[in-house]
Design a protein around this motif. Structure first.
Motif, PDB file in Angstrom:
ATOM      1  N   THR A  61       0.839  -1.194   0.000  1.00 49.44           N
ATOM      2  CA  THR A  61       0.000   0.000   0.000  1.00 49.44           C
ATOM      3  C   THR A  61       0.873   1.242   0.000  1.00 49.44           C
ATOM      4  O   THR A  61       0.603   2.205  -0.721  1.00 49.44           O
ATOM      5  CB  THR A  61      -0.911   0.054   1.251  1.00 49.44           C
ATOM      6  N   ALA A  62       1.953   1.181   0.844  1.00 48.24           N
ATOM      7  CA  ALA A  62       2.832   2.342   0.903  1.00 48.24           C
ATOM      8  C   ALA A  62       3.398   2.613  -0.482  1.00 48.24           C
ATOM      9  O   ALA A  62       3.419   3.755  -0.936  1.00 48.24           O
ATOM     10  CB  ALA A  62       3.955   2.073   1.885  1.00 48.24           C
ATOM     11  N   GLN A  63       3.764   1.535  -1.127  1.00 51.37           N
ATOM     12  CA  GLN A  63       4.330   1.680  -2.467  1.00 51.37           C
ATOM     13  C   GLN A  63       3.314   2.345  -3.401  1.00 51.37           C
ATOM     14  O   GLN A  63       3.616   3.297  -4.099  1.00 51.37           O
ATOM     15  CB  GLN A  63       4.632   0.290  -2.992  1.00 51.37           C
ATOM     16  N   ALA A  64       2.058   1.841  -3.332  1.00 55.05           N
ATOM     17  CA  ALA A  64       1.022   2.369  -4.204  1.00 55.05           C
ATOM     18  C   ALA A  64       0.806   3.855  -3.930  1.00 55.05           C
ATOM     19  O   ALA A  64       0.644   4.642  -4.846  1.00 55.05           O
ATOM     20  CB  ALA A  64      -0.267   1.599  -3.991  1.00 55.05           C
ATOM     21  N   LYS A  65       0.833   4.230  -2.635  1.00 61.87           N
ATOM     22  CA  LYS A  65       0.569   5.624  -2.280  1.00 61.87           C
ATOM     23  C   LYS A  65       1.726   6.531  -2.682  1.00 61.87           C
ATOM     24  O   LYS A  65       1.541   7.675  -3.001  1.00 61.87           O
ATOM     25  CB  LYS A  65       0.382   5.718  -0.767  1.00 61.87           C
ATOM     26  N   ASP A  66       2.921   5.984  -2.619  1.00 59.79           N
ATOM     27  CA  ASP A  66       4.096   6.825  -2.783  1.00 59.79           C
ATOM     28  C   ASP A  66       4.564   7.022  -4.211  1.00 59.79           C
ATOM     29  O   ASP A  66       5.602   7.628  -4.420  1.00 59.79           O
ATOM     30  CB  ASP A  66       5.253   6.236  -1.969  1.00 59.79           C
ATOM     31  N   LEU A  67       3.819   6.535  -5.163  1.00 60.30           N
ATOM     32  CA  LEU A  67       4.281   6.696  -6.539  1.00 60.30           C
ATOM     33  C   LEU A  67       4.353   8.176  -6.884  1.00 60.30           C
ATOM     34  O   LEU A  67       3.477   8.955  -6.501  1.00 60.30           O
ATOM     35  CB  LEU A  67       3.326   5.992  -7.500  1.00 60.30           C
ATOM     36  N   SER A  68       5.412   8.523  -7.581  1.00 63.53           N
ATOM     37  CA  SER A  68       5.539   9.924  -8.011  1.00 63.53           C
ATOM     38  C   SER A  68       6.227   9.950  -9.370  1.00 63.53           C
ATOM     39  O   SER A  68       6.484   8.906  -9.947  1.00 63.53           O
ATOM     40  CB  SER A  68       6.349  10.712  -6.983  1.00 63.53           C
ATOM     41  N   GLY A  69       6.529  11.140  -9.851  1.00 63.78           N
ATOM     42  CA  GLY A  69       7.162  11.245 -11.164  1.00 63.78           C
ATOM     43  C   GLY A  69       6.090  11.313 -12.247  1.00 63.78           C
ATOM     44  O   GLY A  69       4.995  11.831 -12.002  1.00 63.78           O
ATOM     45  N   GLN A  70       6.404  10.771 -13.404  1.00 62.48           N
ATOM     46  CA  GLN A  70       5.485  10.905 -14.547  1.00 62.48           C
ATOM     47  C   GLN A  70       4.910   9.570 -15.004  1.00 62.48           C
ATOM     48  O   GLN A  70       5.449   8.504 -14.695  1.00 62.48           O
ATOM     49  CB  GLN A  70       6.238  11.509 -15.724  1.00 62.48           C
ATOM     50  N   LEU A  71       3.846   9.654 -15.752  1.00 61.41           N
ATOM     51  CA  LEU A  71       3.311   8.492 -16.467  1.00 61.41           C
ATOM     52  C   LEU A  71       2.892   8.994 -17.839  1.00 61.41           C
ATOM     53  O   LEU A  71       2.061   9.910 -17.936  1.00 61.41           O
ATOM     54  CB  LEU A  71       2.081   7.923 -15.742  1.00 61.41           C
ATOM     55  N   GLU A  72       3.466   8.432 -18.890  1.00 56.02           N
ATOM     56  CA  GLU A  72       3.041   8.853 -20.224  1.00 56.02           C
ATOM     57  C   GLU A  72       2.209   7.765 -20.869  1.00 56.02           C
ATOM     58  O   GLU A  72       2.683   6.647 -21.092  1.00 56.02           O
ATOM     59  CB  GLU A  72       4.244   9.175 -21.125  1.00 56.02           C
ATOM     60  N   ILE A  73       0.945   8.081 -21.163  1.00 56.47           N
ATOM     61  CA  ILE A  73       0.108   7.103 -21.867  1.00 56.47           C
ATOM     62  C   ILE A  73      -0.153   7.616 -23.274  1.00 56.47           C
ATOM     63  O   ILE A  73      -0.272   8.823 -23.495  1.00 56.47           O
ATOM     64  CB  ILE A  73      -1.216   6.856 -21.120  1.00 56.47           C
ATOM     65  N   PHE A  74      -0.241   6.689 -24.190  1.00 59.11           N
ATOM     66  CA  PHE A  74      -0.303   7.069 -25.602  1.00 59.11           C
ATOM     67  C   PHE A  74      -1.543   6.446 -26.248  1.00 59.11           C
ATOM     68  O   PHE A  74      -1.761   5.239 -26.140  1.00 59.11           O
ATOM     69  CB  PHE A  74       0.972   6.556 -26.290  1.00 59.11           C
ATOM     70  N   SER A  75      -2.346   7.289 -26.914  1.00 60.19           N
ATOM     71  CA  SER A  75      -3.544   6.752 -27.572  1.00 60.19           C
ATOM     72  C   SER A  75      -4.016   7.703 -28.660  1.00 60.19           C
ATOM     73  O   SER A  75      -3.431   8.761 -28.856  1.00 60.19           O
ATOM     74  CB  SER A  75      -4.680   6.579 -26.552  1.00 60.19           C
ATOM     75  N   TRP A  76      -5.119   7.345 -29.339  1.00 59.77           N
ATOM     76  CA  TRP A  76      -5.707   8.264 -30.320  1.00 59.77           C
ATOM     77  C   TRP A  76      -7.031   8.834 -29.803  1.00 59.77           C
ATOM     78  O   TRP A  76      -7.855   9.312 -30.565  1.00 59.77           O
ATOM     79  CB  TRP A  76      -5.893   7.605 -31.688  1.00 59.77           C
ATOM     80  N   TRP A  77      -7.205   8.759 -28.478  1.00 62.68           N
ATOM     81  CA  TRP A  77      -8.453   9.274 -27.912  1.00 62.68           C
ATOM     82  C   TRP A  77      -8.332  10.742 -27.558  1.00 62.68           C
ATOM     83  O   TRP A  77      -8.237  11.118 -26.389  1.00 62.68           O
ATOM     84  CB  TRP A  77      -8.848   8.436 -26.710  1.00 62.68           C
ATOM     85  N   ALA A  78      -8.357  11.575 -28.589  1.00 62.11           N
ATOM     86  CA  ALA A  78      -8.266  13.027 -28.408  1.00 62.11           C
ATOM     87  C   ALA A  78      -9.633  13.658 -28.703  1.00 62.11           C
ATOM     88  O   ALA A  78     -10.505  13.007 -29.272  1.00 62.11           O
ATOM     89  CB  ALA A  78      -7.228  13.582 -29.366  1.00 62.11           C
ATOM     90  N   GLY A  79      -9.798  14.906 -28.348  1.00 66.17           N
ATOM     91  CA  GLY A  79     -11.016  15.664 -28.690  1.00 66.17           C
ATOM     92  C   GLY A  79     -12.282  14.953 -28.251  1.00 66.17           C
ATOM     93  O   GLY A  79     -12.418  14.567 -27.086  1.00 66.17           O
ATOM     94  N   ASP A  80     -13.187  14.755 -29.210  1.00 63.74           N
ATOM     95  CA  ASP A  80     -14.469  14.094 -28.923  1.00 63.74           C
ATOM     96  C   ASP A  80     -14.298  12.688 -28.381  1.00 63.74           C
ATOM     97  O   ASP A  80     -15.219  12.137 -27.792  1.00 63.74           O
ATOM     98  CB  ASP A  80     -15.301  13.981 -30.213  1.00 63.74           C
ATOM     99  N   GLU A  81     -13.162  12.101 -28.623  1.00 68.20           N
ATOM    100  CA  GLU A  81     -12.938  10.733 -28.146  1.00 68.20           C
ATOM    101  C   GLU A  81     -12.313  10.727 -26.743  1.00 68.20           C
ATOM    102  O   GLU A  81     -12.026   9.671 -26.202  1.00 68.20           O
ATOM    103  CB  GLU A  81     -12.012   9.978 -29.115  1.00 68.20           C
ATOM    104  N   GLY A  82     -12.097  11.927 -26.197  1.00 70.73           N
ATOM    105  CA  GLY A  82     -11.344  12.040 -24.955  1.00 70.73           C
ATOM    106  C   GLY A  82     -12.056  11.774 -23.626  1.00 70.73           C
ATOM    107  O   GLY A  82     -11.428  11.267 -22.694  1.00 70.73           O
ATOM    108  N   PRO A  83     -13.358  12.110 -23.500  1.00 75.00           N
ATOM    109  CA  PRO A  83     -13.964  12.098 -22.154  1.00 75.00           C
ATOM    110  C   PRO A  83     -13.833  10.769 -21.392  1.00 75.00           C
ATOM    111  O   PRO A  83     -13.583  10.786 -20.183  1.00 75.00           O
ATOM    112  CB  PRO A  83     -15.440  12.417 -22.432  1.00 75.00           C
ATOM    113  N   ALA A  84     -13.966   9.665 -22.064  1.00 74.78           N
ATOM    114  CA  ALA A  84     -13.901   8.374 -21.351  1.00 74.78           C
ATOM    115  C   ALA A  84     -12.494   8.146 -20.802  1.00 74.78           C
ATOM    116  O   ALA A  84     -12.319   7.719 -19.653  1.00 74.78           O
ATOM    117  CB  ALA A  84     -14.298   7.241 -22.293  1.00 74.78           C
TER     118      ALA A  84
END
Ligand code: GAL
Length: 419
Positions: A22-45
């Motif tokens: 749990t401590a590990q899960a709570k302590d995550l920091s830094g960045q996360l880069e996710i890549f997809s084509w869900w931009a604009g109208d495809e973004g809300p979900a």
């Protein structure tokens, strides 16, 4: 006494381990880069999913890298450059099936997620058939986030009433009403840029071939240039006669807009259109917008699943793993799918959170014959898909069914379809 001591020690170790995790899960920091084509109208979900992640990991900065373009037309090219250049995103969108297995897994670019599947109990909640599509004998390679249906015909009930037509159950029914619609100045079937032709083609081919022969194409048992294969292209050519001329300049959303505005009667599109119609256009299913299986495919559910994988050599491994855990969770899935138009890939999702379209898709998924989508990664690898784009262009220019079917057979052999 010794036994008791052992038990206490074991329990203490377990507690410490849990606390550590749990401590590990709570302590995550830094960045996360996710890549997809869900931009604009495809973004809300996707944004809803990111919100769940941020609540759990408030110190992580999420970089939501998107490349616009339906079905990933542009994103996939960018992804390829990044992957081959040794600069993978921490996690990327990829379709379950051959797009994942026949492309990135085959090239040995992905991490095996089997331990995560076991830890999270996912082998009990994802359908076995789906796990097979994202797995090989060496591992499980992505986390599915939804089930989409490809073969859906969309329309606006009040407009059909105005024009005095009903949604066609077969292409013959469509050919009966299409000239009448044309006379009224209404485009019978709206279509958009080239990938949406592949999308329409698979629904038309399914209607023409039936589920068994559709599957036979991909297992290599039926040749693309067989008489049945040629017939599918002939039917496709006939359907195209009733589509708009400006297709190549339109996005899939703009083709749906044509239907909403009454410039066109129908559109064949995946059920991300249900997401667009309800989330963006604020139309209610049943009364505001209507749907049925695309002509000639009643009782058949052409499916695809979006998933995210973990490439080898990412910069933020722990953050990426935490992202995948959110994706596969019930909470994440039920935040994402009601906005997306898809149903959850989990068998235990809470249907009360979903609208009438999704409820009907879920019922159909439970009883229909399930087949895989070509246009969205299930049946063929990226090599075939890239070549298929040229085959489609050839057909659009020549309308020659025989020659196109022959070319399709050549690229099937070249890309190892059915091997
Ligand atoms: C599909 C994808 C869907 C949706 C659609 C339109 O390939 O699976 O989730 O994004 O493209 O872009």
């Amino acid at each position: 006494m010794k036994k008791l001591l052992k038990m206490i020690m074991a329990a203490t170790t377990l507690c410490l381990l849990a606390a550590f995790q749990t401590a590990q899960a709570k302590d995550l920091s830094g960045q996360l880069e996710i890549f997809s084509w869900w931009a604009g109208d495809e973004g809300p979900a996707l944004e809803a999913l990111i919100d769940v992640y941020k609540t759990k990991n408030p110190k992580v900065e999420v970089v939501n890298a998107t490349v616009t373009g339906g079905s990933g037309v542009n994103a996939k090219a960018v992804l390829k450059t990044r992957m081959l250049g040794g600069n993978p995103p921490d996690s990327f969108q990829v379709h379950a099936g051959q797009e994942l297995i026949g492309t990135w897994v085959m090239a040995d670019r992905m991490e095996d997620l089997t331990p995560m599947f076991k830890e999270q109990g996912w082998l009990d909640v994802f359908p076995e058939g789906l796990v097979k599509l994202i797995g090989t004998d060496k591992g499980i390679w992505s986390v599915p986030v939804n089930i989409h249906r490809s073969n859906v015909l969309w329309y606006i009930p009040s407009k059909l009433k105005e024009w005095g037509v009903e949604a066609p159950k077969t292409w013959d029914d469509f050919f009966k009403i299409a000239p009448m619609l044309k006379e009224k100045g209404v485009v019978p079937l709206a279509i958009a840029q080239n990938w949406t032709h592949n999308h329409l083609w698979e629904s038309v081919a399914l209607a023409s071939l039936g589920a068994e022969k559709w599957n036979a194409l991909w297992s290599g048992k039926l040749a693309f240039d067989s008489p049945e294969g040629i017939k599918a292209w002939e039917l496709f050519g006939k359907v195209l006669e009733y589509t708009n001329d400006d297709a190549s300049s339109l996005s899939w959303q703009q083709a749906v807009d044509m239907v909403v505005d009454g410039r066109a009667a129908f559109n064949v599109m995946g059920d991300w259109a249900a997401g667009y119609l309800s989330t963006t256009k604020k139309l209610a299913p049943v009364t505001g917008f209507g749907w049925m299986a695309s002509p000639g495919t009643t009782g058949e559910f052409m499916f695809l699943a979006d998933s995210f994988g973990l490439p080898k050599g990412v910069k933020n491994l722990d953050n990426a793993k935490a992202w995948l855990e959110v994706l596969g969770s019930k909470e994440g899935s039920d935040a994402f799918n009601p906005l997306k138009g898809s149903i959850s890939a989990r068998t235990d999702s809470d249907l009360s959170k979903y609208n009438d379209y999704a409820k009907s898709a879920s019922a159909d998924f439970g009883k229909d014959v399930i087949v895989g989508s070509l246009a969205h990664g299930v049946t063929a690898n990226e090599g075939f898909m890239n070549d298929f784009a040229s085959v489609m262009e050839m057909f659009l220019k020549t309308k020659d069914a025989k020659m196109t079917a022959k070319a399709a057979q050549q690229i099937a052999v070249k890309n190892g379809i059915g091997k």
